[in-house]
Write a protein that holds these residues in place. Sequence first.
Motif, PDB file in Angstrom:
ATOM      1  N   ASN A  26      13.635  10.685  13.702  1.00 34.95           N
ATOM      2  CA  ASN A  26      13.627   9.241  13.830  1.00 34.95           C
ATOM      3  C   ASN A  26      12.151   8.833  13.900  1.00 34.95           C
ATOM      4  O   ASN A  26      11.463   9.129  14.872  1.00 34.95           O
ATOM      5  CB  ASN A  26      14.374   8.843  15.099  1.00 34.95           C
ATOM      6  N   GLU A  27      11.646   8.189  12.861  1.00 36.34           N
ATOM      7  CA  GLU A  27      10.204   7.908  12.750  1.00 36.34           C
ATOM      8  C   GLU A  27       9.672   7.074  13.909  1.00 36.34           C
ATOM      9  O   GLU A  27       8.621   7.375  14.453  1.00 36.34           O
ATOM     10  CB  GLU A  27       9.905   7.219  11.419  1.00 36.34           C
ATOM     11  N   GLN A  28      10.388   6.038  14.298  1.00 34.03           N
ATOM     12  CA  GLN A  28       9.917   5.183  15.376  1.00 34.03           C
ATOM     13  C   GLN A  28       9.900   5.948  16.699  1.00 34.03           C
ATOM     14  O   GLN A  28       8.937   5.873  17.458  1.00 34.03           O
ATOM     15  CB  GLN A  28      10.806   3.950  15.487  1.00 34.03           C
ATOM     16  N   GLY A  29      10.943   6.731  16.962  1.00 36.76           N
ATOM     17  CA  GLY A  29      10.999   7.530  18.174  1.00 36.76           C
ATOM     18  C   GLY A  29       9.927   8.608  18.173  1.00 36.76           C
ATOM     19  O   GLY A  29       9.312   8.906  19.206  1.00 36.76           O
ATOM     20  N   PHE A  32       6.526   7.008  18.930  1.00 36.88           N
ATOM     21  CA  PHE A  32       6.467   6.677  20.349  1.00 36.88           C
ATOM     22  C   PHE A  32       6.191   7.932  21.172  1.00 36.88           C
ATOM     23  O   PHE A  32       5.355   7.918  22.079  1.00 36.88           O
ATOM     24  CB  PHE A  32       7.773   6.018  20.807  1.00 36.88           C
ATOM     25  N   ALA A  33       6.885   9.021  20.858  1.00 34.94           N
ATOM     26  CA  ALA A  33       6.696  10.272  21.594  1.00 34.94           C
ATOM     27  C   ALA A  33       5.276  10.810  21.402  1.00 34.94           C
ATOM     28  O   ALA A  33       4.652  11.291  22.355  1.00 34.94           O
ATOM     29  CB  ALA A  33       7.723  11.309  21.146  1.00 34.94           C
ATOM     30  N   CYS A  34       4.734  10.713  20.183  1.00 35.87           N
ATOM     31  CA  CYS A  34       3.358  11.164  19.928  1.00 35.87           C
ATOM     32  C   CYS A  34       2.362  10.344  20.739  1.00 35.87           C
ATOM     33  O   CYS A  34       1.432  10.906  21.335  1.00 35.87           O
ATOM     34  CB  CYS A  34       3.029  11.060  18.438  1.00 35.87           C
ATOM     35  N   ALA A  35       2.537   9.028  20.759  1.00 33.58           N
ATOM     36  CA  ALA A  35       1.642   8.169  21.527  1.00 33.58           C
ATOM     37  C   ALA A  35       1.748   8.475  23.016  1.00 33.58           C
ATOM     38  O   ALA A  35       0.729   8.503  23.722  1.00 33.58           O
ATOM     39  CB  ALA A  35       1.964   6.694  21.258  1.00 33.58           C
ATOM     40  N   ASP A  36       2.949   8.737  23.498  1.00 34.82           N
ATOM     41  CA  ASP A  36       3.158   9.054  24.903  1.00 34.82           C
ATOM     42  C   ASP A  36       2.456  10.359  25.284  1.00 34.82           C
ATOM     43  O   ASP A  36       1.775  10.435  26.310  1.00 34.82           O
ATOM     44  CB  ASP A  36       4.654   9.147  25.204  1.00 34.82           C
TER      45      ASP A  36
END
Length: 99
Positions: A26-29, A32-36
């Motif tokens: 899921n690209e958006q997820g 988000f996980a990479c940024a987190d």
Amino acid sequence: MSLHTATEIQRNAQRSWDGRSPAEPNEQGFQFACADVANTLVEDGEVSQLVEQLSRSRHLMTHLMSQDVPMWLRADARVLAQLVRTISGRVDESMEVAK
């Protein structure tokens, strides 16, 4: 009906496995996980360790890229190899400036 040896069966299974592409995340997820994770690394002061390990893995990536990489992994392997070269080059430049 043809007989297949264990080696032929294994090779056919490996070819089938190598040709499969993993499911798309899921690209958006994923973003988000990479940024987190990046924020956590910055907060915990672990970015320098990450840069150090990427820089030290230059020879490993050279070796890995000389191996037969499955088709569906080649693009990611090239991107990772380029990242390692870029980080390693920046570390080398920084060391030259510090002399």
